[in-house]
Design an enzyme around this catalytic site. Sequence first.
Site, PDB file in Angstrom:
ATOM      1  N   HIS A  93     -26.805  -9.650  -4.850  1.00 34.17           N
ATOM      2  CA  HIS A  93     -25.650 -10.013  -4.023  1.00 34.17           C
ATOM      3  C   HIS A  93     -24.898 -11.117  -4.747  1.00 34.17           C
ATOM      4  O   HIS A  93     -25.516 -11.988  -5.362  1.00 34.17           O
ATOM      5  CB  HIS A  93     -26.114 -10.549  -2.654  1.00 34.17           C
ATOM      6  CG  HIS A  93     -25.016 -11.235  -1.886  1.00 34.17           C
ATOM      7  ND1 HIS A  93     -24.155 -10.548  -1.060  1.00 34.17           N
ATOM      8  CD2 HIS A  93     -24.594 -12.534  -1.871  1.00 34.17           C
ATOM      9  CE1 HIS A  93     -23.266 -11.399  -0.546  1.00 34.17           C
ATOM     10  NE2 HIS A  93     -23.521 -12.612  -1.025  1.00 34.17           N
ATOM     11  N   ASN A 136     -29.514  -2.350  -4.265  1.00 32.79           N
ATOM     12  CA  ASN A 136     -28.663  -2.491  -5.449  1.00 32.79           C
ATOM     13  C   ASN A 136     -28.828  -3.844  -6.137  1.00 32.79           C
ATOM     14  O   ASN A 136     -27.906  -4.361  -6.761  1.00 32.79           O
ATOM     15  CB  ASN A 136     -27.200  -2.179  -5.109  1.00 32.79           C
ATOM     16  CG  ASN A 136     -26.629  -3.130  -4.097  1.00 32.79           C
ATOM     17  OD1 ASN A 136     -27.319  -4.035  -3.614  1.00 32.79           O
ATOM     18  ND2 ASN A 136     -25.357  -2.961  -3.776  1.00 32.79           N
ATOM     19  N   PHE A 159     -24.409   0.984   8.191  1.00 37.48           N
ATOM     20  CA  PHE A 159     -25.609   0.681   7.417  1.00 37.48           C
ATOM     21  C   PHE A 159     -26.206  -0.702   7.717  1.00 37.48           C
ATOM     22  O   PHE A 159     -27.156  -1.125   7.055  1.00 37.48           O
ATOM     23  CB  PHE A 159     -25.317   0.819   5.912  1.00 37.48           C
ATOM     24  CG  PHE A 159     -24.204  -0.074   5.396  1.00 37.48           C
ATOM     25  CD1 PHE A 159     -24.413  -1.413   5.129  1.00 37.48           C
ATOM     26  CD2 PHE A 159     -22.933   0.455   5.171  1.00 37.48           C
ATOM     27  CE1 PHE A 159     -23.409  -2.232   4.641  1.00 37.48           C
ATOM     28  CE2 PHE A 159     -21.907  -0.358   4.681  1.00 37.48           C
ATOM     29  CZ  PHE A 159     -22.151  -1.705   4.421  1.00 37.48           C
ATOM     30  N   LYS A 189     -32.354  -9.206  -4.838  1.00 33.71           N
ATOM     31  CA  LYS A 189     -32.823  -8.522  -3.635  1.00 33.71           C
ATOM     32  C   LYS A 189     -34.277  -8.048  -3.792  1.00 33.71           C
ATOM     33  O   LYS A 189     -34.839  -8.079  -4.894  1.00 33.71           O
ATOM     34  CB  LYS A 189     -31.864  -7.359  -3.330  1.00 33.71           C
ATOM     35  CG  LYS A 189     -30.433  -7.841  -3.017  1.00 33.71           C
ATOM     36  CD  LYS A 189     -29.516  -6.685  -2.608  1.00 33.71           C
ATOM     37  CE  LYS A 189     -28.113  -7.178  -2.283  1.00 33.71           C
ATOM     38  NZ  LYS A 189     -27.230  -6.088  -1.799  1.00 33.71           N
ATOM     39  N   ARG A 241     -19.310 -11.105 -10.068  1.00 37.93           N
ATOM     40  CA  ARG A 241     -19.066  -9.756  -9.517  1.00 37.93           C
ATOM     41  C   ARG A 241     -18.936  -8.732 -10.652  1.00 37.93           C
ATOM     42  O   ARG A 241     -19.396  -7.602 -10.533  1.00 37.93           O
ATOM     43  CB  ARG A 241     -17.798  -9.748  -8.653  1.00 37.93           C
ATOM     44  CG  ARG A 241     -17.807 -10.707  -7.457  1.00 37.93           C
ATOM     45  CD  ARG A 241     -18.502 -10.215  -6.240  1.00 37.93           C
ATOM     46  NE  ARG A 241     -18.011  -8.960  -5.748  1.00 37.93           N
ATOM     47  CZ  ARG A 241     -18.545  -8.322  -4.705  1.00 37.93           C
ATOM     48  NH1 ARG A 241     -19.594  -8.853  -4.060  1.00 37.93           N
ATOM     49  NH2 ARG A 241     -18.075  -7.182  -4.302  1.00 37.93           N
ATOM     50  N   THR A 281     -20.796  -1.773  -6.239  1.00 44.46           N
ATOM     51  CA  THR A 281     -21.785  -1.698  -5.156  1.00 44.46           C
ATOM     52  C   THR A 281     -22.707  -0.494  -5.330  1.00 44.46           C
ATOM     53  O   THR A 281     -23.927  -0.605  -5.199  1.00 44.46           O
ATOM     54  CB  THR A 281     -21.064  -1.599  -3.790  1.00 44.46           C
ATOM     55  OG1 THR A 281     -20.125  -2.667  -3.693  1.00 44.46           O
ATOM     56  CG2 THR A 281     -22.050  -1.656  -2.639  1.00 44.46           C
TER      57      THR A 281
HETATM   58  P1  GDP Z   1     -21.189  -5.832  -2.294  1.00 44.47           P
HETATM   59  O1  GDP Z   1     -20.201  -6.939  -2.032  1.00 44.47           O
HETATM   60  O2  GDP Z   1     -20.941  -5.113  -3.599  1.00 44.47           O
HETATM   61  O3  GDP Z   1     -22.629  -6.284  -2.182  1.00 44.47           O
HETATM   62  O4  GDP Z   1     -20.968  -4.692  -1.175  1.00 44.47           O
HETATM   63  P2  GDP Z   1     -20.638  -4.764   0.402  1.00 44.47           P
HETATM   64  O5  GDP Z   1     -20.266  -6.154   0.814  1.00 44.47           O
HETATM   65  O6  GDP Z   1     -19.669  -3.665   0.691  1.00 44.47           O
HETATM   66  O7  GDP Z   1     -22.023  -4.343   1.084  1.00 44.47           O
HETATM   67  C1  GDP Z   1     -23.071  -5.280   1.241  1.00 44.47           C
HETATM   68  C2  GDP Z   1     -24.374  -4.589   0.889  1.00 44.47           C
HETATM   69  O8  GDP Z   1     -24.630  -3.556   1.842  1.00 44.47           O
HETATM   70  C3  GDP Z   1     -24.395  -3.870  -0.468  1.00 44.47           C
HETATM   71  O9  GDP Z   1     -24.658  -4.724  -1.556  1.00 44.47           O
HETATM   72  C4  GDP Z   1     -25.515  -2.866  -0.256  1.00 44.47           C
HETATM   73  O10 GDP Z   1     -26.808  -3.469  -0.383  1.00 44.47           O
HETATM   74  C5  GDP Z   1     -25.307  -2.465   1.210  1.00 44.47           C
HETATM   75  N1  GDP Z   1     -24.459  -1.261   1.344  1.00 44.47           N
HETATM   76  C6  GDP Z   1     -23.133  -1.120   1.037  1.00 44.47           C
HETATM   77  N2  GDP Z   1     -22.696   0.114   1.299  1.00 44.47           N
HETATM   78  C7  GDP Z   1     -23.758   0.783   1.801  1.00 44.47           C
HETATM   79  C8  GDP Z   1     -23.955   2.120   2.288  1.00 44.47           C
HETATM   80  O11 GDP Z   1     -23.035   2.948   2.306  1.00 44.47           O
HETATM   81  N3  GDP Z   1     -25.218   2.430   2.729  1.00 44.47           N
HETATM   82  C9  GDP Z   1     -26.259   1.542   2.730  1.00 44.47           C
HETATM   83  N4  GDP Z   1     -27.465   1.935   3.175  1.00 44.47           N
HETATM   84  N5  GDP Z   1     -26.104   0.274   2.289  1.00 44.47           N
HETATM   85  C10 GDP Z   1     -24.891  -0.102   1.822  1.00 44.47           C
END
Ligand code: GDP
Length: 138
Positions: free
Chosen positions: A115, A112, A57, A9, A85, A91
């Site tokens: 992806h 973070n 978000f 990212k 993963r 996350t």
């Molecule tokens: P991942 O599969 O671990 O990447 O997590 P998710 O699929 O739940 O979320 C996708 C992406 O959205 C994450 O990698 C973060 O960059 C972002 N994200 C997830 N949760 C949050 C949140 O609570 N706030 C914000 N600002 N971004 C979030």
Amino acid sequence: MQRTLSILKPDITRRNLTGAVNQKIEASGLRILAQKRLQLTLDQAQKFYAVHQERAFFNDLCNFMISGPVVVQVLEGDSAIDHYRTVMGATNPANADEGTIRREFAESIEANSVHGSDSLENAVTEISFFFSEIEIVD
Ligand code: GDP
């Protein structure tokens, strides 16, 4: 053998950490079959993260993903989807295990660092979003 889609990212490219993350990916046994550095458009980011469009978000996430270049990759290995993963970590970097990419490099739950596809079906869709078959060299 499985393939998964990885994205480094904008927080990684901004801090010149592409090589450091790639080193952790390769040290974990995954092979980088394809890789390119791109500047996503807002439209592309919204399409890629369409599954999250109802989440609070979503707009912040899409704006973060276009805040600088990303590196998109196809990774291959045994159980590559779950394996990556695990290498990525949780996350929220505050919850990520020691030694994971997110624990080491992530700035926040949003910025973070990486992806990784979360299922076989999504891996196929996400790889074809960014790569054609002739760009993926075994
Ligand atoms: P991942 O599969 O671990 O990447 O997590 P998710 O699929 O739940 O979320 C996708 C992406 O959205 C994450 O990698 C973060 O960059 C972002 N994200 C997830 N949760 C949050 C949140 O609570 N706030 C914000 N600002 N971004 C979030």
